[in-house]
Design a protein around this motif. Structure first.
Motif, mmCIF file in Angstrom:
data_model
loop_
_atom_site.group_PDB
_atom_site.id
_atom_site.type_symbol
_atom_site.label_atom_id
_atom_site.label_comp_id
_atom_site.label_asym_id
_atom_site.label_seq_id
_atom_site.Cartn_x
_atom_site.Cartn_y
_atom_site.Cartn_z
ATOM 1 N N ASN A 92 0.905 -1.482 -0.053
ATOM 2 C CA ASN A 92 -0.285 0.217 -0.064
ATOM 3 C C ASN A 92 0.972 1.473 -0.039
ATOM 4 O OD1 ASN A 92 -2.595 -1.235 0.006
ATOM 5 N ND2 ASN A 92 -2.848 -1.332 2.636
ATOM 6 N N GLY A 93 2.106 1.494 -0.816
ATOM 7 C CA GLY A 93 2.914 2.518 -1.068
ATOM 8 C C GLY A 93 3.676 2.201 0.392
ATOM 9 N N GLY A 143 11.537 -8.845 13.011
ATOM 10 C CA GLY A 143 9.877 -8.968 12.513
ATOM 11 C C GLY A 143 10.383 -7.773 10.915
ATOM 12 N N TYR A 144 9.048 -7.319 10.990
ATOM 13 C CA TYR A 144 8.535 -6.482 9.592
ATOM 14 C C TYR A 144 9.597 -4.504 9.962
ATOM 15 C CZ TYR A 144 7.453 -10.289 7.405
ATOM 16 O OH TYR A 144 6.853 -11.754 7.023
ATOM 17 N N ARG A 193 0.711 -8.577 4.882
ATOM 18 C CA ARG A 193 0.089 -9.090 3.906
ATOM 19 C C ARG A 193 -0.778 -10.468 4.091
ATOM 20 N NH1 ARG A 193 5.207 -9.807 -0.343
ATOM 21 N NH2 ARG A 193 5.716 -10.390 2.123
ATOM 22 N N THR A 194 -0.148 -11.302 5.568
ATOM 23 C CA THR A 194 -0.366 -11.920 6.069
ATOM 24 C C THR A 194 -1.832 -12.166 7.052
ATOM 25 O OG1 THR A 194 0.391 -12.080 8.253
ATOM 26 C CG2 THR A 194 1.327 -13.211 5.845
ATOM 27 N N LEU A 195 -2.019 -10.519 7.572
ATOM 28 C CA LEU A 195 -3.559 -9.864 8.034
ATOM 29 C C LEU A 195 -4.575 -9.628 7.874
ATOM 30 C CD1 LEU A 195 -1.098 -8.332 10.908
ATOM 31 C CD2 LEU A 195 -1.256 -10.063 10.629
ATOM 32 N N GLU A 196 -5.086 -10.331 5.863
ATOM 33 C CA GLU A 196 -5.875 -8.920 5.799
ATOM 34 C C GLU A 196 -6.894 -10.443 6.099
ATOM 35 O OE1 GLU A 196 -4.113 -8.850 1.679
ATOM 36 O OE2 GLU A 196 -3.602 -7.288 1.637
ATOM 37 N N LYS A 249 -3.170 3.988 9.069
ATOM 38 C CA LYS A 249 -3.812 4.110 7.923
ATOM 39 C C LYS A 249 -2.482 2.884 7.024
ATOM 40 C CE LYS A 249 -6.437 7.802 9.400
ATOM 41 N NZ LYS A 249 -6.590 8.713 9.157
ATOM 42 N N ILE A 250 -1.918 2.836 7.212
ATOM 43 C CA ILE A 250 -0.961 1.300 5.964
ATOM 44 C C ILE A 250 -2.464 0.144 5.564
ATOM 45 C CG2 ILE A 250 0.727 -0.063 6.315
ATOM 46 C CD1 ILE A 250 2.166 1.218 8.628
#
Length: 202
Positions: free
Chosen positions: A43-44, A53-54, A76-79, A198-199
């Motif tokens: 998302n930009g 982690g990240y 990406r794994t939390l959507e 807001k990511i």
């Protein structure tokens, strides 16, 4: 003599050219890919995976100094984790309590979820909202907070297990972070954080 000199010069030029080509190829193939397992955009926002982690760098409210954010989970794994209601109601609070049931047999894993949330909401470069721990019932002289205590200035985040992993907002500032397991509570906690930043979209 001239022929030998020309031959030597040509050999040197070939060697230098080969070195330059190899150097270019090394840089091209070894530079981190923008969409690899360790570097990717979501998302930009640019993410980097490291031993914690990240990691991502954020500039909030025109701050001159960036905030370095570390979270355990890849967004990406939390959507698949749904959000019911408006989690952004927390942003308007002046104090937030993270609460749980002391008799729910939760372990230190749930505490990790609480710390993930605390590190972002209480960050002076992000939201700067004080975060305190509490229990849902009296226990060891600790502060007691439930959804019934939510008001215009105080918000509550309830961590609990349940039959579905989700985030639910109610009563204008009570956020339930629920997981089927305690590992899922950690995942849902990061889902909440990414949403507050807001990511991720609700």
């Amino acid at each position: 003599m001239t022929k030998t000199h020309d031959s030597t010069l040509k050999t040197i030029l070939i060697i230098l050219g080969t070195i330059l080509v190899l150097l270019f190829l090394a840089i091209y193939f070894w530079q981190p890919s923008q969409n690899s397992d360790y570097f990717f955009k979501y998302n930009g926002f640019q993410f980097q995976r490291d031993q914690y982690g990240y990691k991502l760098t954020l500039y909030i409210n025109n701050q001159a100094t960036p905030a370095i954010v570390h979270l355990r989970e890849d967004p990406r794994t939390l959507e698949d984790i749904p959000i019911q209601g408006d989690a952004q109601t927390l942003r308007a609070k002046q104090q937030i309590y993270i609460t749980l049931d002391p008799y729910a047999n939760l372990t230190g894993k749930t505490t990790i979820g609480a710390l993930e949330i605390d590190a972002i909401i209480d960050n002076p470069y992000l939201f700067t909202i004080p975060v305190s721990s509490a229990f849902t019932v009296p226990f060891a002289n600790a502060t007691v907070r439930t959804c019934a205590d939510v008001n215009a200035t105080e918000g509550v985040i309830l961590l609990q297990t349940g039959d579905q992993t989700l985030i639910r907002e109610e009563q204008g500032g009570c956020i339930t972070v629920q997981g089927v397991t305690e590992n899922d509570i950690i995942r849902a906690s990061d889902r909440l954080v990414y949403t507050l930043l807001k990511i991720m979209e609700p």
